[in-house]
Scaffold this motif. Sequence first.
Motif: not given
Length: 232
Positions: A132, A153-155, A173
């Motif tokens: 993440n 936010a992201s993964k 995320g």
Amino acid sequence: MHMMIHGLLSLFTLAYASAVTGLTIQKRAVDFFDPALGGGSIFDNATFSGSPLNVIISGLSSPDVLTDKGILDYAQAIGLHSSQECLGFHLGAPQTANLGDGNGSLNQTMEFRQDFGHDVLGTCLESLLGGNHFLVWRQNGPQASSGALFLAASKEKDSSKNHDLVDDGYNIGRDELAVGAVGTKSHNGVTYETVAQKITGIMPAGSDGVNHGIAVDGIVILLTVTIQPKEQ
């Protein structure tokens, strides 16, 4: 009578100044302002395909959380560390966002990556294994000064996949960040209490204009973070 006339004149002056400048009267006692109302976007890199600003740290959070040092300490408390790639190296240009606050498009303030419990080498593990991460912008311009922090936010996948996002990487995320933040967390002697709320209506669902063509569900998570008083 004199006080009444003085008060009316003050209100007139404030209204006149606002009308002449076209600016929203300064106000910080709000969670956030919708960027679209000021000509901004809930996606970064707004003129091209962008990543969703899918987490907002409320402007009603404890003021110390909303500073550069504050968000650094808070991020470490919830398992992320400020690092531009592994050991401080950075690959790629910073992203920009327009939060509709009168500042126009600005580069991200900070970038945080999952640290896997290790402040120094953890972000190297994130670069290798994926994980993440999020970018930060602050809404503090003359038209909409909420003080809120907008996060993208992201993964990500591991380095062999060039840090592409996992399937559904924006929603995942966002959710992993929120789950890791909610409740009571501590770092460097500071204790944080975080509550989360789902916000709809400010982000369209779907993949149109979204970076990597990855669809989003249209939900933004609002985090309100309160620093708890130290025990005596």
